[in-house]
Design a protein around this motif. Sequence first.
Motif, PDB file in Angstrom:
ATOM      1  N   GLY A  49       1.838 -33.139  13.517  1.00 28.13           N
ATOM      2  CA  GLY A  49       0.788 -33.097  12.506  1.00 28.13           C
ATOM      3  C   GLY A  49       1.115 -32.296  11.253  1.00 28.13           C
ATOM      4  N   ILE A  50       0.102 -31.574  10.797  1.00 29.32           N
ATOM      5  CA  ILE A  50       0.194 -30.828   9.536  1.00 29.32           C
ATOM      6  C   ILE A  50       1.273 -29.741   9.633  1.00 29.32           C
ATOM      7  CG2 ILE A  50      -1.093 -29.314   7.968  1.00 29.32           C
ATOM      8  CD1 ILE A  50      -3.686 -30.889   9.063  1.00 29.32           C
ATOM      9  N   GLY A 109       4.229 -24.164  20.386  1.00 28.33           N
ATOM     10  CA  GLY A 109       3.284 -25.116  20.965  1.00 28.33           C
ATOM     11  C   GLY A 109       3.441 -25.070  22.478  1.00 28.33           C
ATOM     12  N   VAL A 168       4.400 -21.627  23.583  1.00 23.07           N
ATOM     13  CA  VAL A 168       3.359 -20.598  23.507  1.00 23.07           C
ATOM     14  C   VAL A 168       2.008 -21.291  23.674  1.00 23.07           C
ATOM     15  CG1 VAL A 168       3.208 -20.752  20.964  1.00 23.07           C
ATOM     16  CG2 VAL A 168       2.426 -18.677  22.122  1.00 23.07           C
ATOM     17  N   ALA A 191      -2.344 -24.694  15.855  1.00 22.91           N
ATOM     18  CA  ALA A 191      -2.569 -24.877  17.295  1.00 22.91           C
ATOM     19  C   ALA A 191      -4.025 -24.606  17.636  1.00 22.91           C
ATOM     20  CB  ALA A 191      -1.670 -23.924  18.079  1.00 22.91           C
ATOM     21  N   TYR A 212      -9.978 -27.939  21.446  1.00 22.28           N
ATOM     22  CA  TYR A 212     -11.410 -27.623  21.572  1.00 22.28           C
ATOM     23  C   TYR A 212     -12.192 -28.920  21.691  1.00 22.28           C
ATOM     24  CZ  TYR A 212     -10.659 -28.830  16.729  1.00 22.28           C
ATOM     25  OH  TYR A 212     -10.254 -29.490  15.600  1.00 22.28           O
ATOM     26  N   SER A 237      -8.750 -23.786   8.685  1.00 21.75           N
ATOM     27  CA  SER A 237     -10.186 -23.994   8.870  1.00 21.75           C
ATOM     28  C   SER A 237     -10.436 -25.507   8.941  1.00 21.75           C
ATOM     29  CB  SER A 237     -10.940 -23.321   7.715  1.00 21.75           C
ATOM     30  OG  SER A 237     -12.307 -23.596   7.772  1.00 21.75           O
ATOM     31  N   GLY A 238     -11.429 -26.017   8.249  1.00 21.05           N
ATOM     32  CA  GLY A 238     -11.706 -27.451   8.253  1.00 21.05           C
ATOM     33  C   GLY A 238     -12.989 -27.698   7.493  1.00 21.05           C
ATOM     34  N   PRO A 267      -8.967 -28.361   5.259  1.00 23.98           N
ATOM     35  CA  PRO A 267      -8.738 -29.766   4.908  1.00 23.98           C
ATOM     36  C   PRO A 267      -9.913 -30.661   5.267  1.00 23.98           C
ATOM     37  CG  PRO A 267      -7.085 -28.964   6.512  1.00 23.98           C
ATOM     38  CD  PRO A 267      -8.196 -27.958   6.450  1.00 23.98           C
ATOM     39  N   GLY A 268      -9.996 -31.754   4.538  1.00 23.30           N
ATOM     40  CA  GLY A 268     -10.855 -32.850   4.948  1.00 23.30           C
ATOM     41  C   GLY A 268     -10.162 -33.653   6.035  1.00 23.30           C
ATOM     42  N   ASP A 289      -1.606 -37.237  13.201  1.00 19.50           N
ATOM     43  CA  ASP A 289      -1.402 -37.119  14.650  1.00 19.50           C
ATOM     44  C   ASP A 289      -2.673 -36.754  15.419  1.00 19.50           C
ATOM     45  OD1 ASP A 289       1.239 -37.775  14.397  1.00 19.50           O
ATOM     46  OD2 ASP A 289       1.963 -35.697  14.390  1.00 19.50           O
ATOM     47  N   LEU A 290      -3.500 -35.854  14.862  1.00 20.94           N
ATOM     48  CA  LEU A 290      -4.686 -35.414  15.598  1.00 20.94           C
ATOM     49  C   LEU A 290      -5.625 -36.584  15.892  1.00 20.94           C
ATOM     50  CD1 LEU A 290      -6.668 -32.208  15.207  1.00 20.94           C
ATOM     51  CD2 LEU A 290      -7.910 -34.309  14.820  1.00 20.94           C
TER      52      LEU A 290
HETATM   53  N1  NAP Z   1      -6.176 -33.541  11.187  1.00 19.36           N
HETATM   54  C1  NAP Z   1      -7.365 -33.369  10.586  1.00 19.36           C
HETATM   55  O1  NAP Z   1      -8.040 -34.327  10.178  1.00 19.36           O
HETATM   56  C2  NAP Z   1      -7.897 -31.979  10.423  1.00 19.36           C
HETATM   57  C3  NAP Z   1      -8.924 -31.727   9.482  1.00 19.36           C
HETATM   58  C4  NAP Z   1      -9.432 -30.433   9.357  1.00 19.36           C
HETATM   59  C5  NAP Z   1      -8.937 -29.428  10.157  1.00 19.36           C
HETATM   60  N2  NAP Z   1      -7.955 -29.684  11.074  1.00 19.36           N
HETATM   61  C6  NAP Z   1      -7.487 -28.601  11.928  1.00 19.36           C
HETATM   62  O2  NAP Z   1      -6.067 -28.662  12.042  1.00 19.36           O
HETATM   63  C7  NAP Z   1      -5.690 -28.182  13.341  1.00 19.36           C
HETATM   64  C8  NAP Z   1      -4.900 -29.260  14.062  1.00 19.36           C
HETATM   65  O3  NAP Z   1      -3.751 -29.576  13.335  1.00 19.36           O
HETATM   66  P1  NAP Z   1      -3.244 -31.079  13.172  1.00 19.36           P
HETATM   67  O4  NAP Z   1      -4.284 -31.879  12.505  1.00 19.36           O
HETATM   68  O5  NAP Z   1      -1.887 -31.012  12.595  1.00 19.36           O
HETATM   69  O6  NAP Z   1      -3.257 -31.629  14.708  1.00 19.36           O
HETATM   70  P2  NAP Z   1      -2.170 -31.715  15.829  1.00 19.36           P
HETATM   71  O7  NAP Z   1      -1.079 -32.657  15.459  1.00 19.36           O
HETATM   72  O8  NAP Z   1      -2.968 -31.999  17.053  1.00 19.36           O
HETATM   73  O9  NAP Z   1      -1.532 -30.251  15.918  1.00 19.36           O
HETATM   74  C9  NAP Z   1      -1.925 -29.302  16.811  1.00 19.36           C
HETATM   75  C10 NAP Z   1      -0.670 -28.743  17.499  1.00 19.36           C
HETATM   76  O10 NAP Z   1      -1.034 -27.570  18.207  1.00 19.36           O
HETATM   77  C11 NAP Z   1      -0.512 -27.612  19.513  1.00 19.36           C
HETATM   78  N3  NAP Z   1      -1.496 -26.943  20.363  1.00 19.36           N
HETATM   79  C12 NAP Z   1      -2.733 -27.378  20.730  1.00 19.36           C
HETATM   80  N4  NAP Z   1      -3.344 -26.468  21.484  1.00 19.36           N
HETATM   81  C13 NAP Z   1      -2.480 -25.426  21.610  1.00 19.36           C
HETATM   82  C14 NAP Z   1      -2.540 -24.187  22.277  1.00 19.36           C
HETATM   83  N5  NAP Z   1      -3.608 -23.825  22.999  1.00 19.36           N
HETATM   84  N6  NAP Z   1      -1.472 -23.352  22.176  1.00 19.36           N
HETATM   85  C15 NAP Z   1      -0.383 -23.704  21.466  1.00 19.36           C
HETATM   86  N7  NAP Z   1      -0.267 -24.872  20.821  1.00 19.36           N
HETATM   87  C16 NAP Z   1      -1.305 -25.728  20.903  1.00 19.36           C
HETATM   88  C17 NAP Z   1      -0.324 -29.080  19.848  1.00 19.36           C
HETATM   89  O11 NAP Z   1       0.786 -29.272  20.703  1.00 19.36           O
HETATM   90  P3  NAP Z   1       0.677 -29.121  22.309  1.00 19.36           P
HETATM   91  O12 NAP Z   1      -0.535 -29.925  22.718  1.00 19.36           O
HETATM   92  O13 NAP Z   1       1.971 -29.688  22.778  1.00 19.36           O
HETATM   93  O14 NAP Z   1       0.541 -27.668  22.585  1.00 19.36           O
HETATM   94  C18 NAP Z   1      -0.044 -29.697  18.482  1.00 19.36           C
HETATM   95  O15 NAP Z   1       1.345 -29.761  18.214  1.00 19.36           O
HETATM   96  C19 NAP Z   1      -6.995 -27.873  14.064  1.00 19.36           C
HETATM   97  O16 NAP Z   1      -7.314 -26.517  13.899  1.00 19.36           O
HETATM   98  C20 NAP Z   1      -7.994 -28.753  13.347  1.00 19.36           C
HETATM   99  O17 NAP Z   1      -9.329 -28.271  13.484  1.00 19.36           O
HETATM  100  C21 NAP Z   1      -7.420 -30.932  11.203  1.00 19.36           C
END
Ligand code: NAP
Length: 252
Positions: A30-31, A50, A72, A97, A100, A145-146, A187-188, A193-194
């Motif tokens: 992801g990001i 991660g 981690v 990371a 929720y 944040s978000g 971000p919006g 990936d999420l």
């Molecule tokens: N994408 C959006 O639309 C968006 C918008 C606003 C805010 N956000 C925020 O961005 C964050 C997510 O980032 P992303 O969008 O880039 O999503 P993502 O690709 O799901 O990235 C999250 C990463 O964190 C790791 N992770 C999850 N839980 C973990 C834990 N307990 N300990 C360590 N690593 C952990 C995951 O890998 P593993 O599962 O392998 O650990 C994954 O690589 C969240 O806080 C979300 O609220 C996202």
Amino acid sequence: MPQPFPDAAHHHGDDGLRGRTVVLIGGGSGIGLRVAHRAAAAGARVVLGGRTPERLAAAAEQVGEAATWRTVDVTDRDSLAGFFAELDRVDHLFTTAASYRVGPMLKLSDEDAESPFASKFWGQYHAVRLAAPKMAADGSVVLMSGAAGARPPAPAPAYAACNAAIEGLGRGLALELAPVRVNVVSPGTVDGDLWARRPVEARDAAFEQYRRDTVLHRLGTEDEIAHAVLFLFANGFTTGSTLYPDGGYTLR
Ligand SMILES: NC(=O)c1ccc[n+]([C@@H]2O[C@H](COP(=O)([O-])OP(=O)(O)OC[C@H]3O[C@@H](n4cnc5c(N)ncnc54)[C@H](OP(=O)(O)O)[C@@H]3O)[C@@H](O)[C@H]2O)c1
């Protein structure tokens, strides 16, 4: 010889990241992974964290020799302490990371309702606490944040409050950790990936609503959010701020 600009000596075109250590917990996808690519391209070493070794190894291979990785879990204090114990220095920290559940107060179990704070808020809080002693004076933290914190798209009050709390945490930490800078990115909705891992009906509905409600009528890209994060790493006079790369979502 006069410089064309007083601070021209600082304009290296690498955002001051050459030779610096950028720690990205959640950087296996992801990001965070897009930030890893941009930071590595600017000459930084990146450390990806991660829970899943295969994900991290694949991400590190994509980024190239600038990247190392370590497992981690941000919800486990000992695991976080072990992660930072292995690092000699941290110049910039960004933690995406989080794991929720979101939903209405009257529908969620207590455990699910508390999960955004348990994971996204306290995970980032403890990551910063453990990184702080190793941080360079001219380094920075970017908190995740978000946009749902400023404008909830649907009833999910604990999740909205968690994002708002993270913005407050950024202001509090900016004061405590100065001269280390602390900023927040909110971000919006991002087509990445999420959301790709979420059920297709929920994703389509959320994407349609976001396209309708945001000023630019489109979703963001992971790289657009990463670009905002790199700006916050680089800009030496920005601290305690929240940046909203959200296509104008919070305006309307
Ligand atoms: N994408 C959006 O639309 C968006 C918008 C606003 C805010 N956000 C925020 O961005 C964050 C997510 O980032 P992303 O969008 O880039 O999503 P993502 O690709 O799901 O990235 C999250 C990463 O964190 C790791 N992770 C999850 N839980 C973990 C834990 N307990 N300990 C360590 N690593 C952990 C995951 O890998 P593993 O599962 O392998 O650990 C994954 O690589 C969240 O806080 C979300 O609220 C996202």
